[in-house]
Scaffold this motif. Structure first.
Motif, PDB file in Angstrom:
ATOM      1  N   ASP A  73       0.830  -1.207   0.000  1.00 34.27           N
ATOM      2  CA  ASP A  73       0.000   0.000   0.000  1.00 34.27           C
ATOM      3  C   ASP A  73       0.865   1.257   0.000  1.00 34.27           C
ATOM      4  N   TRP A  76       2.462   1.640  -3.408  1.00 32.59           N
ATOM      5  CA  TRP A  76       1.450   2.070  -4.378  1.00 32.59           C
ATOM      6  C   TRP A  76       1.188   3.571  -4.231  1.00 32.59           C
ATOM      7  N   ARG A  80       1.762   6.592  -6.897  1.00 34.17           N
ATOM      8  CA  ARG A  80       0.714   7.539  -7.318  1.00 34.17           C
ATOM      9  C   ARG A  80       1.182   8.976  -7.125  1.00 34.17           C
TER      10      ARG A  80
END
Length: 98
Positions: A73, A76, A80
């Motif tokens: 997470d 990720w 982003r």
């Protein structure tokens, strides 16, 4: 006395998050040099009871899965954020491997 916000709802209890974080930290700190990694060893290192460990995780495999999920997470989200800033994946990989 209970704490509440302007809508009358109770503020979330911070203790579960602190317990989970302490268990994660203990798991990262334990090594083969410490002997076998067990729930007892993790709980002792984290300063929590076995019951507290089991209130968060079903066992060591569940803990490992949660730790991996947290890592994925975070990666990720970094991807982003970096993508929104115009970084390429190649730049991110080079930065991560330094």
């Amino acid at each position: 006395m209970t704490s509440s916000n302007s809508s009358g709802e109770r503020a979330p209890d911070p203790r579960p998050a602190r317990t989970r974080a302490a268990i994660f930290t203990a798991a990262r700190e334990l090594s083969a040099d410490d002997g076998e990694v067990t729930v007892n060893a993790l709980a002792k290192r984290a300063g929590v009871s076995r019951a507290a460990f089991y209130s968060h995780f079903t066992g060591l495999d569940d803990l490992l899965g949660a730790m991996l999920q947290e890592m994925f997470d975070a990666a990720w989200e970094r991807g982003r954020t970096n993508g929104a800033a115009g970084h390429t994946i190649e730049q991110d990989v080079r930065t991560a491997t330094r």
